[in-house]
Design a protein around this motif. Structure first.
Motif, mmCIF file in Angstrom:
data_model
loop_
_atom_site.group_PDB
_atom_site.id
_atom_site.type_symbol
_atom_site.label_atom_id
_atom_site.label_comp_id
_atom_site.label_asym_id
_atom_site.label_seq_id
_atom_site.Cartn_x
_atom_site.Cartn_y
_atom_site.Cartn_z
ATOM 1 N N LEU A 59 38.388 37.029 -0.148
ATOM 2 C CA LEU A 59 37.410 36.800 0.914
ATOM 3 C C LEU A 59 35.996 37.112 0.423
ATOM 4 C CD1 LEU A 59 36.670 36.157 3.850
ATOM 5 C CD2 LEU A 59 37.202 38.538 4.410
ATOM 6 N N ALA A 60 35.836 38.223 -0.258
ATOM 7 C CA ALA A 60 34.518 38.599 -0.781
ATOM 8 C C ALA A 60 33.987 37.537 -1.742
ATOM 9 C CB ALA A 60 34.586 39.957 -1.460
ATOM 10 N N ALA A 61 34.859 37.028 -2.602
ATOM 11 C CA ALA A 61 34.435 35.997 -3.559
ATOM 12 C C ALA A 61 34.013 34.721 -2.837
ATOM 13 C CB ALA A 61 35.561 35.713 -4.546
ATOM 14 N N LEU A 62 34.772 34.319 -1.822
ATOM 15 C CA LEU A 62 34.425 33.108 -1.071
ATOM 16 C C LEU A 62 33.133 33.292 -0.293
ATOM 17 C CD1 LEU A 62 37.930 32.041 0.256
ATOM 18 C CD2 LEU A 62 36.590 30.912 -1.515
ATOM 19 N N LEU A 63 32.949 34.460 0.310
ATOM 20 C CA LEU A 63 31.712 34.718 1.038
ATOM 21 C C LEU A 63 30.508 34.681 0.093
ATOM 22 C CD1 LEU A 63 32.902 37.566 3.424
ATOM 23 C CD2 LEU A 63 32.294 35.218 4.068
ATOM 24 N N LYS A 64 30.684 35.198 -1.112
ATOM 25 C CA LYS A 64 29.606 35.173 -2.097
ATOM 26 C C LYS A 64 29.265 33.734 -2.483
ATOM 27 C CE LYS A 64 28.276 37.152 -6.525
ATOM 28 N NZ LYS A 64 28.639 38.062 -7.610
ATOM 29 N N LYS A 65 30.304 32.900 -2.690
ATOM 30 C CA LYS A 65 30.055 31.487 -3.014
ATOM 31 C C LYS A 65 29.339 30.783 -1.873
ATOM 32 C CE LYS A 65 33.952 30.625 -6.105
ATOM 33 N NZ LYS A 65 35.192 29.841 -6.300
ATOM 34 N N GLY A 79 21.938 29.651 -0.074
ATOM 35 C CA GLY A 79 20.689 30.226 -0.550
ATOM 36 C C GLY A 79 20.468 31.656 -0.097
ATOM 37 N N LYS A 80 21.554 32.371 0.177
ATOM 38 C CA LYS A 80 21.457 33.763 0.637
ATOM 39 C C LYS A 80 21.931 34.719 -0.442
ATOM 40 C CE LYS A 80 22.480 32.586 5.422
ATOM 41 N NZ LYS A 80 23.379 32.847 6.536
ATOM 42 N N GLN A 81 21.492 34.544 -1.633
ATOM 43 C CA GLN A 81 21.945 35.360 -2.742
ATOM 44 C C GLN A 81 21.488 36.798 -2.606
ATOM 45 O OE1 GLN A 81 20.493 33.194 -6.078
ATOM 46 N NE2 GLN A 81 22.135 31.710 -6.001
ATOM 47 N N ASP A 82 22.425 37.720 -2.903
ATOM 48 C CA ASP A 82 22.148 39.159 -2.973
ATOM 49 C C ASP A 82 21.586 39.744 -1.691
ATOM 50 O OD1 ASP A 82 23.059 39.215 -5.610
ATOM 51 O OD2 ASP A 82 21.065 38.679 -6.350
ATOM 52 N N GLN A 83 21.970 39.221 -0.543
ATOM 53 C CA GLN A 83 21.587 39.847 0.707
ATOM 54 C C GLN A 83 22.740 40.725 1.173
ATOM 55 O OE1 GLN A 83 20.359 37.025 3.644
ATOM 56 N NE2 GLN A 83 18.593 36.364 2.505
#
Length: 68
Positions: free
Chosen positions: A51-57, A63-67
């Protein structure tokens, strides 16, 4: 694959994994054996990692990187 199709696929997979986690938590509550609880905890941890990996993708796609 277009961004919209990718986003739709990610959202579908995220929903499926969230449902899997919900079901695993319900199963864990019903189990009484230590081995069953450990196996279920491992499965939940695996699903949470996916789930964490999919949410990161998905966030990267949006365009919400590193939030937080």
């Amino acid at each position: 694959m277009t961004d919209d199709a990718t986003l739709t696929e990610l959202n579908t997979r995220i929903a499926a994994i969230r449902e899997n986690i919900r079901e695993l938590i319900e199963q864990a509550a019903a189990y009484s054996g230590a081995a069953d609880q450990e196996r279920t905890a491992d499965r939940i941890a695996d699903q949470e990692a996916q789930l964490a990996a999919l949410l990161k993708k998905r966030d990267a796609l949006l365009g919400k990187q590193d939030q937080p």
